[in-house]
Design a protein around this motif. Structure first.
Motif, mmCIF file in Angstrom:
data_model
loop_
_atom_site.group_PDB
_atom_site.id
_atom_site.type_symbol
_atom_site.label_atom_id
_atom_site.label_comp_id
_atom_site.label_asym_id
_atom_site.label_seq_id
_atom_site.Cartn_x
_atom_site.Cartn_y
_atom_site.Cartn_z
ATOM 1 N N PHE A 224 11.581 -9.305 4.810
ATOM 2 C CA PHE A 224 11.399 -7.705 4.204
ATOM 3 C C PHE A 224 10.303 -7.885 2.935
ATOM 4 O O PHE A 224 9.567 -6.954 2.980
ATOM 5 C CB PHE A 224 12.766 -7.477 3.587
ATOM 6 C CG PHE A 224 13.657 -6.603 4.771
ATOM 7 C CD1 PHE A 224 13.426 -5.478 4.828
ATOM 8 C CD2 PHE A 224 14.244 -7.687 5.541
ATOM 9 C CE1 PHE A 224 14.158 -4.619 5.824
ATOM 10 C CE2 PHE A 224 15.170 -7.049 6.371
ATOM 11 C CZ PHE A 224 15.019 -5.562 6.647
ATOM 12 N N ALA A 225 10.052 -8.991 2.462
ATOM 13 C CA ALA A 225 9.123 -9.182 1.322
ATOM 14 C C ALA A 225 7.822 -9.288 2.124
ATOM 15 O O ALA A 225 6.797 -8.486 1.416
ATOM 16 C CB ALA A 225 9.384 -10.717 0.677
ATOM 17 N N VAL B 88 7.089 -7.536 4.903
ATOM 18 C CA VAL B 88 6.963 -6.164 4.971
ATOM 19 C C VAL B 88 6.319 -5.247 3.949
ATOM 20 O O VAL B 88 5.493 -4.567 4.108
ATOM 21 C CB VAL B 88 7.907 -5.373 5.771
ATOM 22 C CG1 VAL B 88 7.842 -3.829 5.799
ATOM 23 C CG2 VAL B 88 8.455 -6.054 7.199
ATOM 24 N N LEU B 89 7.042 -5.643 2.762
ATOM 25 C CA LEU B 89 6.847 -4.905 1.578
ATOM 26 C C LEU B 89 5.554 -5.079 1.080
ATOM 27 O O LEU B 89 4.537 -4.471 0.624
ATOM 28 C CB LEU B 89 7.800 -5.334 0.337
ATOM 29 C CG LEU B 89 7.818 -4.568 -0.896
ATOM 30 C CD1 LEU B 89 8.454 -3.038 -0.705
ATOM 31 C CD2 LEU B 89 8.518 -5.174 -1.958
ATOM 32 N N LEU B 90 4.847 -6.648 1.099
ATOM 33 C CA LEU B 90 3.671 -7.043 0.690
ATOM 34 C C LEU B 90 2.612 -6.243 1.665
ATOM 35 O O LEU B 90 1.713 -5.718 0.884
ATOM 36 C CB LEU B 90 3.424 -8.566 0.999
ATOM 37 C CG LEU B 90 2.196 -9.187 0.483
ATOM 38 C CD1 LEU B 90 2.104 -8.975 -1.108
ATOM 39 C CD2 LEU B 90 2.353 -10.516 0.821
ATOM 40 N N SER B 91 2.722 -6.276 2.826
ATOM 41 C CA SER B 91 1.863 -5.582 3.701
ATOM 42 C C SER B 91 1.500 -4.273 3.173
ATOM 43 O O SER B 91 0.493 -3.552 3.325
ATOM 44 C CB SER B 91 2.383 -5.559 5.296
ATOM 45 O OG SER B 91 2.646 -6.934 5.311
ATOM 46 N N ILE B 92 2.863 -3.315 3.111
ATOM 47 C CA ILE B 92 2.740 -2.081 2.687
ATOM 48 C C ILE B 92 1.841 -1.788 1.289
ATOM 49 O O ILE B 92 0.933 -1.022 1.238
ATOM 50 C CB ILE B 92 4.062 -1.207 2.562
ATOM 51 C CG1 ILE B 92 4.666 -1.455 3.921
ATOM 52 C CG2 ILE B 92 4.189 0.013 1.990
ATOM 53 C CD1 ILE B 92 5.982 -0.740 3.953
ATOM 54 N N ILE B 93 2.149 -2.840 0.312
ATOM 55 C CA ILE B 93 1.463 -2.615 -0.771
ATOM 56 C C ILE B 93 -0.086 -3.069 -0.696
ATOM 57 O O ILE B 93 -0.861 -2.250 -1.076
ATOM 58 C CB ILE B 93 1.881 -3.572 -1.801
ATOM 59 C CG1 ILE B 93 3.462 -3.228 -2.346
ATOM 60 C CG2 ILE B 93 1.145 -3.740 -3.120
ATOM 61 C CD1 ILE B 93 4.168 -4.240 -3.258
ATOM 62 N N SER C 142 -1.577 -10.946 2.923
ATOM 63 C CA SER C 142 -2.387 -9.771 2.424
ATOM 64 C C SER C 142 -3.683 -9.591 3.135
ATOM 65 O O SER C 142 -4.147 -8.619 3.552
ATOM 66 C CB SER C 142 -2.424 -9.730 1.141
ATOM 67 O OG SER C 142 -3.024 -8.814 0.455
ATOM 68 N N LEU D 114 1.949 6.360 5.067
ATOM 69 C CA LEU D 114 2.316 6.110 3.811
ATOM 70 C C LEU D 114 1.807 6.772 2.848
ATOM 71 O O LEU D 114 2.021 6.355 1.614
ATOM 72 C CB LEU D 114 1.121 4.767 3.510
ATOM 73 C CG LEU D 114 1.196 3.341 4.468
ATOM 74 C CD1 LEU D 114 0.192 2.547 4.468
ATOM 75 C CD2 LEU D 114 2.540 2.755 3.989
ATOM 76 N N PHE E 101 20.810 -4.279 -3.373
ATOM 77 C CA PHE E 101 19.718 -3.733 -2.545
ATOM 78 C C PHE E 101 19.912 -2.234 -2.512
ATOM 79 O O PHE E 101 19.247 -1.252 -2.243
ATOM 80 C CB PHE E 101 19.565 -4.278 -1.115
ATOM 81 C CG PHE E 101 18.427 -3.822 -0.518
ATOM 82 C CD1 PHE E 101 16.911 -3.836 -0.726
ATOM 83 C CD2 PHE E 101 18.709 -3.259 0.853
ATOM 84 C CE1 PHE E 101 16.024 -3.312 0.067
ATOM 85 C CE2 PHE E 101 17.697 -2.651 1.668
ATOM 86 C CZ PHE E 101 16.403 -2.698 1.217
ATOM 87 N N VAL F 241 17.846 0.838 -3.747
ATOM 88 C CA VAL F 241 17.283 1.998 -2.949
ATOM 89 C C VAL F 241 17.862 3.539 -3.522
ATOM 90 O O VAL F 241 16.993 4.322 -3.851
ATOM 91 C CB VAL F 241 17.463 1.895 -1.518
ATOM 92 C CG1 VAL F 241 17.206 3.089 -0.663
ATOM 93 C CG2 VAL F 241 16.898 0.718 -0.980
#
Lengths: 466, 621
Positions: A213-214, A216-221, A289, A311, B13, B17
């Motif tokens: 999940f981290a 995925v978050l990093l990719s989105i950022i 990244s 996004l 979490f 959210v």
């Protein structure tokens, strides 16, 4: 144990009450949004609210059936239930497409979506399988089996295609994380293949899911900052950084700060191990990244458009983003106290501004009519339900019951988060219903059955020895 | 490993959210009003009310442009129940397939908008919204339909207003309205689709003055969008205000009379009040009823007919027909020559037909006689003196010097360019200067002999009838003019400042007397060329003219002002292909003068002759 034959014995009243409250709120919202002055009766079967009332009553009847059957069958028949669902998921692929997806089994408005029930059967089988394991016993085989239980229905659902339910299935990863399912056996195979390395566990394997999940978050950022150019003034040196290098720069800053904190607070022994973790983390994160950034540039324009719309980097109020834009207008115009019941001017079905405002976008009329106060109440109710399910989960004697309860909690949470996210611009429009609220028979029945199985398991928790 | 701690990870979490979502919702719903405004935009809670267009009066307070109520038959699809299509079609006099087609057209036409992003027409059709099913029905047509509407749920009437022209004249002056285009809506947000905008003439020029101020009403629509109530008791509403009336300098009775006189003929009449520059009448014949171009239905059926009419009714002759002015130019040449001192009022020249052709008449002994006889050789010699003044040794350089001097005089008469005024669609005409001939012939290769035809108003010189009428006004005023214009005042505001500015010519006023005397003789001396313009008790000063027409019969032209001592009207009359100026144009000018000054006509025989004449006019088959 057999003395108390009453159906309501050991029923968890708080959760049951909250479920009924949600059903009533949902029905009221459907009545408001789909109101037809020519058939004002709530029982008008020609109207959506009439049918919704029927589905609610039918679902409660199913709940009654669930309570009449001994809870033990779910554990014992988990495999046949799961397999029959898989068969249904395969059959449905050969059914005529409705709105471009082969999701419906049956005719007309009385069709059902097997994908909805696949959530229950997968929960049951996963609960059965994981409850039979202990952390120590885990091998490559167990990890792969657990993953397959998820992946097979996921693939079948993606073939329909039903992106929404597909995403919901990733909620089981949280359950696996909670139960300590580790990907170590697989990783160790690779790591220990390096000569001279002999690890018993990797930190990555046991925290595989949060790391995922981290990432995925990093990719989105990274993608969010793709178009941004940073100006950094460092020692009178004016640097221009692109978005992805900005992310890497940010990671570097975090690294340095963590290192300084470590020097100050940690012992020498811990320090060397954490340094390795941190350095590896920095290198890996930077590489990811960088790859995401370069990979995005290589995409074709329409694919980029999709991602940018998803996004929220670009607005297209009348094109692809029409639904979300209208939905956000409806939600945002609700104000603090709302416009009042049956006063949803933007999201009523007949005004036709927000498509699907009685099904996937039911949150719109609710938020428009009741405002922030109503939303707060709904959120508290949902939070209560989720916490109550987790409390129930933690009080179970049997691992099966606990895992199943966690599955229910996470599925509900996913539906909630994605559905509401669609309405506020935080999630893509992937069409999944708001549990117990949205108009529709399949989701109403599947969520009710899912919750009533949980209530039944909980009611019988003292009978179970394992 | 303690797995129970992971429960807290999951719980945090969830709380995180939900917390973020609540924060976002608080921002969207309470703090930020972007979405509220967007929702208002979507639900159309701002209703704009368009006032009726401003009315227009003539110089005598006669209402020449008014508004008439028309009706639209509106349709709301969602309210339609069990429509008996056959009965409905019968009610509105259509066939059933036509009715079906109209439903389709509404969904695909009015129910779509142009999406700027995709560049495609995109549907925004709403079943609960009212769309016009039939547009622009008269009261008469609607009164046949309205009583039966109760049987057809989902249909209702709605009143709209449209222009009405009670005098059925001055179409070329007033212009017409038509539906705004997409580009106009984008350019000016005042307009909404299906609004009308001034498309020509006064309606176009004074669009902003006539359209008024639109009102804005904020309304709250219920979920069903039909129960409409005022928002905050109308606190934020603004009322629609009709524009103040426009008062024109035109005399509508005179205009209608002029159009009547010019029936079955082609040509034009321009009449100006010299003392104010107000255009009293501007006839472009053949004329048509302005009511023919009111509303979409009328325009689509009548406009093509007018556009293809061989008599060119839509061609604005007074403004765009550029003729060589002919004899009227001799008046101007006389004035310039006297001002330049190359001749005096009493200079005489023999009528030497070897220089340029002329008709038989005694030699002119002074300017008045030269004008009376319209002597071509006289002006050949006069203008040669203007052009070749002998200032430069080189004859070509001398001609250049002289022509440019002449050019400056001519420009001071307001010629060679359009007037900066509310008359739209003017052409500038043509006044040649040295640059013009240099381009044509080459530098220093031309002299007076090359360009001599300009001396009698032929050759390169071209003027529009409006410009020629203004020359008459200048002579009547003895040396100055106000810019010719249509509108005298808007509401309580007087004329626009530019219309109150006197333009002086470079001619001293005393030089006008011999010219005016010549014009008096044209009409009033026995045997004068303009004798058909003579009136019993009004001294008319005039000048006949014949415009050579290479394509056929010459055009008949007459210029006049009256009365001689206190001029109240200056008029120019053109009758296409009617031959010599005295025969047709002169009597028409006198009828116009008499009608304007006395309100009636004393010689019914003269009037009858004009009304009955059909000249070069192609009758419709």
């Amino acid at each position: 144990m057999r003395k108390e034959e009453s159906l309501t014995a050991n029923l968890d009243w708080p959760l049951f009450g909250a479920i009924i409250a949600m059903l009533i709120m949902g029905l009221a919202t459907v009545y408001s949004v789909a109101f037809n002055e020519d058939a004002p009766s709530l029982f008008a079967f020609s109207e959506k609210y009439g049918r919704q009332l029927f589905w609610i009553i039918f679902s409660l009847f199913l709940g009654l059936l669930v309570f009449l059957i001994d809870a033990d069958i779910y554990r014992r028949f988990a495999i046949p239930i799961y397999l029959s669902t898989l068969v249904l998921l395969i059959i449905v692929l050969f059914m005529p497409a409705v709105h471009g997806a082969h999701a419906w089994l049956g005719v007309g408005s009385f069709g059902v979506q097997p994908a909805e029930f696949a959530k229950i059967s997968t929960s049951l089988l996963l609960a059965k399988y994981i409850s039979g394991l202990t952390v120590k016993q885990q091998t490559t085989g167990t990890v792969l089996t657990a993953s397959s239980i998820l992946l097979i229905p996921m693939v079948l659902i993606l073939l329909q295609p039903d992106a929404g339910t597909f995403v919901v299935f990733t909620s089981f990863l949280f359950v696996m994380y909670r139960e300590g399912l580790t990907f170590d056996p697989i990783l160790l195979n690779f790591v220990n293949a390096i000569p001279g390395v002999r690890y018993k566990e990797t930190w990555v394997g046991s925290h595989f899911i949060p790391i995922l999940f981290a990432l995925v978050l990093l990719s989105i950022i990274t993608l969010l900052l793709d178009a941004v150019v940073f100006h950094v003034n460092l020692f009178s040196l004016d640097l221009e950084l692109s978005g992805s290098s900005g992310v890497i720069f940010g990671l570097l800053v975090i690294y340095v700060i963590s290192w300084l904190l470590m020097q100050r607070f940690s012992t020498r022994r811990e320090r060397s191990r954490m340094m390795v973790v941190l350095t590896l983390g920095l290198i890996l994160a930077s590489m990811i990244s960088f790859t995401v950034d370069k990979g995005f540039d290589m995409l074709r324009p329409h694919q980029k458009d999709r991602i940018e719309l998803f996004l929220g980097l670009r607005e297209d109020p009348n094109g692809d983003d029409y639904n979300r834009n209208r939905a956000m207008a409806a939600v945002g115009s609700g104000g603090f106290l709302g416009k009042g019941y049956r006063e949803a001017s933007v999201s009523s079905v007949r005004s036709n501004h927000v498509p699907e405002s009685e099904t996937d976008f039911i949150f719109c009329p609710f938020a428009e009519e009741w405002g922030f106060v109503g939303v707060l109440f709904l959120f508290i109710l949902y939070l209560f339900v989720l916490f109550r399910i987790i409390i129930i989960a933690e009080r179970q004697r049997s691992a099966f019951n606990r895992i199943y309860a966690y599955c229910v909690a996470m599925i509900l949470f996913y539906h909630f988060a994605i559905n509401i996210g669609m309405n506020i611009g935080f999630a893509p429009v992937i069409g999944i219903p708001l549990p117990l609220f949205s108009y529709g028979g399949s989701s109403m029945m599947s969520f009710s059955v899912m919750l009533f199985i949980l209530l039944k398991l909980d009611a019988q928790r003292k009978e179970v020895l394992r | 490993m303690n797995l129970d701690a992971r429960r807290n990870v999951i719980l945090s979490f969830i709380v995180l959210v939900i917390g973020i979502y609540l924060f976002r919702l608080f921002y969207m719903q309470v703090l930020d009003d972007t979405w509220t405004l967007r929702a208002q935009e979507i639900a159309e809670k701002r209703k704009e009310i368009f006032p009726p267009r401003g009315v227009i009066f003539d110089r005598n307070g006669k209402k020449i442009v008014t508004n008439q109520t028309y009706y639209n038959l509106m349709m709301v699809e969602d309210s339609i129940q069990n429509l008996d299509t056959a009965a409905f079609a019968q009610l509105i006099g259509w066939t059933v397939p036509e009715v079906r087609q109209r439903f389709k057209d509404i969904v695909e036409g009015e129910g779509t908008y142009y999406n700027k992003i995709t560049g495609k027409r995109t549907s925004n059709y709403q079943k609960i919204r009212a769309y016009p099913f039939l547009k622009e029905l008269t009261l008469e047509e609607m009164s046949k339909i309205a009583p039966h509407l109760a049987n057809f749920k989902g249909f209702h009437e709605e009143a709209t207003s449209a222009r009405n022209y009670p005098y059925k004249s001055a179409a070329n002056i007033l212009g017409y309205l038509s539906e705004v285009t997409r580009e106009e809506i984008e350019e000016d947000h005042f307009y909404k689709p299906s609004n009308n905008i001034g498309r020509a003439g006064i309606e176009r020029f004074y669009e902003e003055e006539l359209r008024g101020v639109k009102g804005i009403k904020y309304i709250v629509t219920s979920a069903l969008n039909n129960a409409i109530e005022s928002y905050a008791d109308g606190k934020y509403d603004t009322t629609a205000r009709q524009a103040e009336p426009l008062k024109m300098g035109m005399d509508v009775v005179l205009q209608a009379y002029g159009e009547q006189l010019m029936q079955k003929k082609k040509g034009c009449i321009v009449a100006i009040e010299p003392s104010s520059g107000e255009i009293l009448s501007m006839v472009s014949a053949p004329s048509y009823d302005p009511n023919l171009l009111v509303g979409k239905r009328n325009i689509s059926s009548n406009y093509p007919k007018l556009a293809t009419d061989p008599n060119l009714p839509l061609f604005p002759r007074p403004l765009q027909a550029e003729y060589p002015p002919g004899s009227i130019f001799k008046l101007v040449q006389s004035l310039i020559a006297m001002q330049e001192g190359v001749i005096t009022a009493n200079t005489g020249f023999p009528c030497d037909k070897s220089l340029v052709g002329c008709h038989n008449h005694p030699s002119a002994r002074n300017i008045a006689e030269a004008i009376q006889y319209s002597c071509n050789p006289y002006y050949y010699m006069t203008v040669r003196r203007i052009i070749q003044q002998g200032v430069k040794k080189n004859a070509f350089a001398d001609a250049e010097y002289g022509l440019n001097k002449w050019y400056r005089y001519i420009r001071s008469f307001g010629l060679g360019d359009i007037f900066d005024t509310d008359v739209s669609g003017q052409r500038p005409g043509l006044i040649p200067n040295s640059k013009f001939y240099d381009k044509w012939y080459g530098h220093h290769t031309w002299a007076f002999s090359t360009i001599r035809s300009i001396s009698i108003g032929q050759g390169e010189v071209k003027l529009t009838p409006l410009q020629m009428a203004n020359i008459v006004a200048i002579i009547a005023n003895k040396g100055w003019y106000y810019t010719p214009h249509f509108v005298r005042s808007i509401g309580r505001k007087g004329p626009r400042p530019e219309f109150k500015k006197r333009h002086w010519t470079m001619i001293n006023y005393k030089h006008f007397d011999p010219v005016i005397e010549g014009m008096r003789m044209v009409v009033n001396v026995p045997g004068g060329t303009g004798k058909m313009a003579r009136l019993e008790d009004i001294v008319v000063c005039g000048k006949t003219g014949t415009v050579q027409n290479p394509h056929g019969e010459d055009h008949s032209v007459f210029f006049a002002f009256a009365p001689m001592n206190k001029p109240k009207i200056a008029v120019a009359v053109f009758v296409e292909n009617a031959g010599w100026g005295g025969t047709w144009a002169a009597p028409i000018a006198s009828l116009i003068i008499e009608k304007y000054l006395k309100g009636k006509v004393s010689d019914p025989e003269k009037e009858k002759r004009i009304l009955e004449a059909q000249i070069a006019y192609k009758s419709a088959h």
